[in-house]
Design a protein around this motif. Structure first.
Motif: not given
Lengths: 579, 395
Positions: A190, A192, A243-244, A486-490
């Motif tokens: 995560r 990146n 992010y988790g 805020y963006a949760d992204r892998t």
């Protein structure tokens, strides 16, 4: 003993304060200025004889002569109620290995046999046999002896205890290191996205190069702190929290709490280890095992100086003197025990035995009667009473007492009766109090630290407080970032292609981390890290004081084999499932 | 939010209909014995599909050549350019005018349709649906409705769809309903770059180990509890989905490598420091090191005295004890990583950890043969006045 400063200090205290009262009632005994425990001339002569017989053993040229010298040694030790001679066993063992290196395998063999007889069932002897067999190119013999050594590792209390404590330390380090690597894998999966978000944040007001530099700075600044790598891992775990997945967050919480609690765990374990390695504890354990080593009496002197008013220690030392046939010294100590513990059955019986041996049958009868009254189920008290009655020609009473003793424990009493060389039976109540003495030692132990409880408690509690704070900060940070894009992204971990495939095969935990399987990811990292850390087992925790070092080949072999099997199975599965 | 189960419990048409009826957006992955297929849904309609066994570009290239929209030689040339130029092959095909974008989209739709047809024949496998707010797909793709798919593409008794026309603009059969093309992303996030088109391959091609979902978004509100209490069809946790990275493409890898190296370095240098790592725990570290040092000194002492027992003196160097296998090489280093300086004389020896040539304060230890009856003749000196015979229990 090796805990030099303490021993010296304690021995001096012991000599100055404790020997004098103990020896006051023993006119025929010269107090030792060296060992801290009084020894009669007879005991010294016996010890001298041991030393001389050892030198005789060393110079023997034939196995027969060596066996005779060895048997003489053991016989002399038995006069002191000792059945094991660990120092001499180590000497014989070293001599055997030295002989094998000089290609004198016959001498090596009987030296190792002697080592086994001097101190049976020791792992060191088996490992030395393995090395000698290896030098002889006897591979099956070496493997067999090595396995025998492994099976003996846990047969001795001290080594087993230290081994288990080291295991606790090792597991703790393993969990924390795996935690650090777990954060690294999270960053790999995560990082990146995290980097991109930080860059986007700064890019609102700055050009892209500046935003990139600031993003890197924002990620790496903890390295400037003391213990930088630790703070870096903690800081990143905070940033990656958002992010988790739920399971990854759960793993992070457990790791934070573990990090916070580890100082408390270490302190507790350290206390036990320090006490077990102290000269008094080593001496007590040796007494219990009937092991006679060179510094035994010095270490017992330390015990008396550490716990000068302990009745249990006095009782133990009384038993020691009795076993060395130093009855006068034993009597003084038994009386001191009875002053504090008037109903101490074993002290009463042993004082009665002393009176009996001095021909004072009335005094013996009084002591045995009191012991029997205090503990009606004591077969020894009844049996000794019957012997004292016999000495006083009170045969009716003798028969009655003997009948009572047989009623309580007929088998043991018959054994006593069969032993014609021993009229009365003493009781080793002092040895039975060793656990009590250990507890007293632990209570007096303070690890050489100051007694400023407030600051110590604060220091240790601070870690736990930090762990709880991390949880709070992580949640707050997460909630605070959400309104600002805020963006949760892998992140795209590694681009598709061959490298991607092999990265997932060979980087443990990565495939699970990509899909948010925190528990599985951590376990994969833990397994591989555990294998990699196997060779460090001897370096973490305390050095176990083996008398012969078998080397670290086993853990290296296990680690390399385990890693090869693990990676091989992953590779095989990957190739099999490849479409 | 994810929903999962097995195909022996719920058939694929049922699952597709459920997603369609509830107008879900997300990724459905189906893992069979031979392959894994990922289908992207936008508001209940299929906007992309990809299989592990064949990348989207591979499948698309086959369709394009087979349907005569591009020659094999052109395709090879484009592939060679793609090798050097990077990016996506399908973008390059349009940019270099090998074919029109409309052709590309129709071929893509046909490719997707074929894949779905094959999938509908599966009777065994596991499925998992990852719900979210957006998915990635090719811009301008004409969505395939589930109803359309089920009516025309069910393996039996339904007739297979007609082949793509190879005349002008090949179209998958049956013809798509007149629904307008959907926008690229349903709900772009405030930080999403509007021009970035997610790579369908990286989005929908799951990893071999576990199928990976598509684009990531903040955890969406929980999916309606569909069949929550029924058999293997249950709700799972919220999971993020991957998205196109920004920032530096190697940033995460570099940072991860840095941390891994730092952790490995720490544990290799002084492993025990990992257990008590904070700067305010210096006293605890010192105390632990002191106890460890005491244990080490005990081991060295036993070895040195065994040597003394054999040779009558202490060794000149600690390495001699290592050579005799009485110590290991690791025993020559202090628990804090300092090398030990050893000096011996006739009856005693001294150990001192050294920090760069300077002694570490408070760590020196001197040991002698004093008190050891096997080594120290003083212990066994019998005073002439104490020759009294001992009391013995023996008759």
């Amino acid at each position: 003993m090796a805990i030099i400063a303490r021993v010296a200090a304690f021995a001096m205290i012991a000599l100055g304060t404790l020997i004098i009262p103990a020896a006051a009632g023993a006119a025929s005994v010269s107090s030792s200025q060296v060992t801290g425990v009084e020894m009669t001339a007879h005991v010294r002569q016996t010890l001298k004889q041991l030393e001389e017989q050892w030198l005789q053993w060393l110079v023997q040229k034939t196995p027969e002569q060596a066996a005779k010298a060895r048997n003489d040694l053991m016989e002399t030790a038995r006069q002191l109620e000792m059945t094991r001679l660990p120092d001499l066993s180590a000497g014989a063992l070293a001599r055997g290995v030295e002989a094998a290196r000089q290609k004198d395998f016959a001498r090596a063999r009987w030296s190792l046999d002697a080592a086994e007889r001097f101190d049976p069932n020791r792992p060191e002897t088996a490992f030395a046999k393995a090395d000698v067999a290896w030098l002889q190119r006897n591979l099956p013999g070496a493997a067999g002896a090595w396995l025998q050594g492994c099976s003996r590792l846990f047969s001795h209390r001290l080594e087993r205890f230290l081994w288990l404590q080291n295991l606790v330390f090792w597991v703790l380090v393993l969990l924390l290191v795996s935690g650090g690597l777990f954060v690294a894998v999270q960053m790999l999966a995560r990082g990146n996205a995290l980097f991109g978000d930080l860059e986007a944040l700064f890019a609102r007001r700055l050009p892209r190069p500046a935003a990139l530099a600031l993003a890197a700075l924002a990620l790496l600044w903890p390295l400037a702190l003391p213990s930088g790598p630790l703070w870096l891992a903690l800081y990143w775990s905070l940033l990656l929290w958002g992010y988790g997945s739920a399971s990854e967050r759960a793993v992070l919480i457990v790791l934070w709490l573990l990090l916070g609690a580890s100082p408390l765990v270490i302190d507790l374990e350290r206390r036990y280890v320090a006490v077990e390695l102290s000269p008094p504890a080593l001496a007590m354990q040796s007494l219990q095992d009937h092991r006679l080593y060179g510094s035994l009496f010095s270490d017992l002197g330390v015990l008396r100086s550490v716990l000068p008013s302990s009745i249990a220690v006095k009782h133990l030392l009384a038993d020691l003197h009795r076993s060395l046939n130093q009855w006068e010294l034993a009597r003084v100590l038994y009386r001191q025990v009875l002053e504090k513990e008037p109903d101490n059955t074993s002290a009463l019986i042993n004082l009665g035995a002393y009176a009996f041996l001095k021909g004072d049958f009335n005094g013996a009868i009084q002591s045995f009667q009191k012991a029997a009254a205090v503990d009606p189920r004591s077969a020894a008290a009844q049996y000794d009473l019957s012997q004292a009655y016999s000495g006083s020609y009170m045969f009716d009473e003798q028969k009655a007492a003997l009948a009572k003793a047989q009623e309580i424990d007929v088998a043991t009493v018959n054994l006593w009766m069969a032993n014609q060389s021993q009229r009365v039976v003493p009781v080793s109540g002092g040895l039975a109090r060793i656990p009590e003495i250990r507890r007293e030692l632990q209570a007096t132990w303070h690890g050489g630290e100051d007694r400023n409880g407030g600051s110590t408690l604060l220091r240790r509690g601070l870690s736990l407080f930090l762990a709880l704070s991390l949880i709070l900060v992580a949640v707050t940070l997460h909630l605070a970032r959400r309104p600002f894009g805020y963006a949760d992204r892998t992140g795209d971990v590694v681009h598709e292609g061959a490298f991607d495939r092999w990265a997932r095969v060979f980087l443990p935990g990565l495939a699970s981390a990509e899909i948010g399987e925190g528990g599985r990811s951590f376990l994969a990292i833990l397994f591989v890290t555990g294998l990699l850390m196997l060779p460090l087992f001897g370096r973490i925790g305390v050095h176990i004081p083996w008398r012969y070092d078998p080397g670290n080949y086993a853990s290296w072999t296990l680690a390399i084999t385990g890693l090869a099997l693990y990676l091989g199975s992953r590779l095989r599965r990957e190739l099999r499932d490849a479409v | 939010m994810a929903v999962e189960g097995t195909l022996d419990l719920f058939k694929l048409p049922e699952i597709l209909q459920l997603i369609s009826q509830q107008k879900k957006t997300g990724i459905l992955t189906v893992q069979g014995q031979q392959d894994i297929v990922a289908i992207s849904f936008l508001n209940g309609r299929i906007v992309a599909a990809d299989a592990l066994s064949q990348t989207l570009e591979e499948g698309l290239a086959q369709v394009l050549v087979k349907e005569g929209m591009i020659s094999a030689s052109d395709l090879h040339r484009a592939a060679a350019e793609h090798q050097s130029a990077g990016g996506r092959l399908i973008d390059l095909l349009v940019e270099r005018r090998y074919l029109e974008r409309s052709q590309l989209l129709q071929a893509l739709r046909f490719q997707t349709w074929k894949l779905l047809e094959q999938l509908l024949r599966w009777n065994e496998g596991d499925f998992k649906f990852y719900s979210g707010d957006e998915v990635s797909f090719e811009e301008g793709f004409n969505p395939i409705s589930v109803e359309e798919l089920l009516i025309n593409a069910m393996p039996a008794p339904a007739a297979p769809p007609a082949q793509v026309s190879s005349v002008q603009a090949p179209r998958p059969v049956p013809a798509p309903p007149p629904s307008p093309p959907v926008p690229r992303a349903a709900a772009p996030s405030p930080v999403a770059r509007p021009t970035a088109v997610p790579d369908p391959r990286s989005v929908s091609r799951p990893s071999p180990a576990v199928p990976a979902p598509a684009a990531a978004k903040p955890p969406a509100p929980a999916v309606a509890p569909v069949g929550e209490e029924t058999g293997q069809y249950r709700q799972m946790r919220i999971e993020p989905r991957p998205a196109t990275p920004r920032g530096l493409p190697w940033g995460g890898r570099a940072l991860a490598l840095l941390l891994a190296l730092l952790v490995a370095g720490s544990v290799w240098r002084v492993p025990d420091s990992v257990m008590i790592p904070f700067s305010w725990q210096r006293r605890e570290r010192t105390a632990l090191a002191r106890d460890q040092r005491a244990a080490l000194y005990l081991k060295i002492d036993r070895a040195a005295k065994t040597w003394f027992l054999l040779k009558g003196s202490f060794p000149d160097r600690l390495e001699e004890l290592v050579q005799a296998s009485l110590l290991s090489p690791a025993d020559l280093t202090d628990p804090e990583g300092y090398p030990l300086r050893y000096t011996a004389n006739e009856e005693s020896y001294t150990l001192q950890p050294m920090d760069g040539g300077k002694p570490v304060p408070g760590t020196e230890a001197t040991e002698a043969i004093t008190g050891n009856f096997l080594l120290d003749p003083e212990v066994l000196t019998v005073a002439p006045e104490s020759q009294a015979a001992p009391l013995v229990l023996l008759d």
